[in-house]
Design a protein around this motif. Structure first.
Motif, PDB file in Angstrom:
ATOM      1  N   LEU A 110       0.853  -1.184   0.000  1.00 14.70           N
ATOM      2  CA  LEU A 110       0.000   0.000   0.000  1.00 14.70           C
ATOM      3  C   LEU A 110       0.887   1.232   0.000  1.00 14.70           C
ATOM      4  O   LEU A 110       1.821   1.326   0.792  1.00 14.70           O
ATOM      5  CB  LEU A 110      -0.910   0.012   1.229  1.00 14.70           C
ATOM      6  CG  LEU A 110      -1.936  -1.123   1.340  1.00 14.70           C
ATOM      7  CD1 LEU A 110      -2.492  -1.198   2.746  1.00 14.70           C
ATOM      8  CD2 LEU A 110      -3.050  -0.943   0.336  1.00 14.70           C
ATOM      9  N   HIS A 111       0.593   2.149  -0.876  1.00 16.27           N
ATOM     10  CA  HIS A 111       1.381   3.391  -0.985  1.00 16.27           C
ATOM     11  C   HIS A 111       2.871   3.092  -1.143  1.00 16.27           C
ATOM     12  O   HIS A 111       3.714   3.711  -0.491  1.00 16.27           O
ATOM     13  CB  HIS A 111       1.165   4.309   0.228  1.00 16.27           C
ATOM     14  CG  HIS A 111      -0.262   4.498   0.620  1.00 16.27           C
ATOM     15  ND1 HIS A 111      -1.201   5.011  -0.239  1.00 16.27           N
ATOM     16  CD2 HIS A 111      -0.927   4.221   1.768  1.00 16.27           C
ATOM     17  CE1 HIS A 111      -2.379   5.047   0.371  1.00 16.27           C
ATOM     18  NE2 HIS A 111      -2.235   4.570   1.585  1.00 16.27           N
ATOM     19  N   HIS A 112       3.200   2.112  -1.943  1.00 14.51           N
ATOM     20  CA  HIS A 112       4.587   1.708  -2.226  1.00 14.51           C
ATOM     21  C   HIS A 112       5.333   1.217  -0.988  1.00 14.51           C
ATOM     22  O   HIS A 112       6.556   1.280  -0.928  1.00 14.51           O
ATOM     23  CB  HIS A 112       5.372   2.856  -2.877  1.00 14.51           C
ATOM     24  CG  HIS A 112       4.690   3.418  -4.080  1.00 14.51           C
ATOM     25  ND1 HIS A 112       4.533   2.706  -5.249  1.00 14.51           N
ATOM     26  CD2 HIS A 112       4.093   4.622  -4.298  1.00 14.51           C
ATOM     27  CE1 HIS A 112       3.890   3.440  -6.129  1.00 14.51           C
ATOM     28  NE2 HIS A 112       3.600   4.601  -5.581  1.00 14.51           N
ATOM     29  N   VAL A 113       4.594   0.761   0.022  1.00 15.53           N
ATOM     30  CA  VAL A 113       5.203   0.195   1.225  1.00 15.53           C
ATOM     31  C   VAL A 113       4.693  -1.233   1.376  1.00 15.53           C
ATOM     32  O   VAL A 113       3.508  -1.497   1.221  1.00 15.53           O
ATOM     33  CB  VAL A 113       4.828   1.021   2.483  1.00 15.53           C
ATOM     34  CG1 VAL A 113       5.425   0.392   3.738  1.00 15.53           C
ATOM     35  CG2 VAL A 113       5.288   2.464   2.344  1.00 15.53           C
ATOM     36  N   ALA A 114       5.615  -2.150   1.677  1.00 17.14           N
ATOM     37  CA  ALA A 114       5.232  -3.548   1.889  1.00 17.14           C
ATOM     38  C   ALA A 114       4.871  -3.746   3.360  1.00 17.14           C
ATOM     39  O   ALA A 114       5.616  -3.331   4.254  1.00 17.14           O
ATOM     40  CB  ALA A 114       6.378  -4.474   1.504  1.00 17.14           C
TER      41      ALA A 114
END
Length: 172
Positions: A137-141
Motif C-alpha cells: 500500500l502506498h509503495h510500502v510492503a
C-alpha cells in the motif's frame, strides 16, 4: 643445427599458484557471503513473522479479557501497553479488530486506515487458512497476521495486525 626456442611466455610457477589461491579464496568469499545473506534474510523475516503473530495473539487475549464493550480509552491504553514490547522489535504495529461478519469493531495505531484494507478472505486461499499475508500500500510492503478470539457464546472475533517490512528489508 640451430635450437629453436618457443617464444610463448609462460608464467612462473609461483605466480600461477598465487593466482590460483587468490581465485579460490575469492570464490569461497563470494559463496560464503551469499549463503550468509540468504540465512540472515530468512532469519529476519521469520523473526518478524513470529513477533507479528505474538502481537496478534496478545491483542486477541486482551480482547477476551477486556471485551470490545470496554471503554475505548482504556482499551486503547491496554492495547498500547500490550504492543509496546513488540513495537520495540519491529516498529509501528497497526491493529484492526473485526467481528465474525468482518465488521470493523475497533482499530488502533491506524490513522490512515491501512489495516482496514486487509480483507479477511485474503487469509483463506485455496481452501486453506493462512497465518500471514503480504500486501503493498502506498509503495510500502506490509505483513499482516491474524489471531481469533471468542466474542460471545458462539461468535468469534479476529485481530489483524500489520507491520511495515521497510526496516527489516533495510537491515537485510
Amino acid at each position: 643445427g640451430l635450437y629453436n626456442r618457443r617464444t610463448t611466455m609462460t608464467l612462473p610457477i609461483r605466480t600461477r599458484v598465487a593466482l590460483f589461491v587468490t581465485l579460490f579464496f575469492a570464490v569461497v568469499i563470494v559463496v560464503l557471503t551469499v549463503v550468509l545473506i540468504e540465512s540472515y534474510e530468512r532469519y529476519s523475516y521469520r523473526e518478524f513473522d513470529v513477533t507479528l503473530q505474538a502481537a496478534a495473539s496478545s491483542v486477541a487475549n486482551r480482547m477476551v479479557q477486556e471485551s470490545v464493550a470496554s471503554e475505548v480509552t482504556r482499551l486503547r491504553e491496554d492495547i498500547g501497553e500490550t504492543l509496546a514490547n513488540f513495537e520495540r522489535k519491529i516498529g509501528l504495529i497497526r491493529v484492526q479488530v473485526l467481528d465474525n461478519r468482518g465488521k470493523d469493531l475497533f482499530s488502533y495505531n491506524d490513522p490512515d486506515s491501512v489495516a482496514v484494507r486487509v480483507r479477511m478472505d485474503d487469509f483463506v486461499r485455496n481452501g486453506g487458512k493462512r497465518d500471514f499475508i503480504t500486501l503493498h500500500l502506498h509503495h510500502v510492503a506490509y505483513r499482516a497476521a491474524i489471531a481469533r478470539f471468542e466474542l460471545g457464546e458462539d461468535s468469534q472475533g479476529s485481530v489483524v495486525v500489520l507491520g511495515s517490512l521497510a526496516s527489516t528489508r533495510e537491515s537485510v
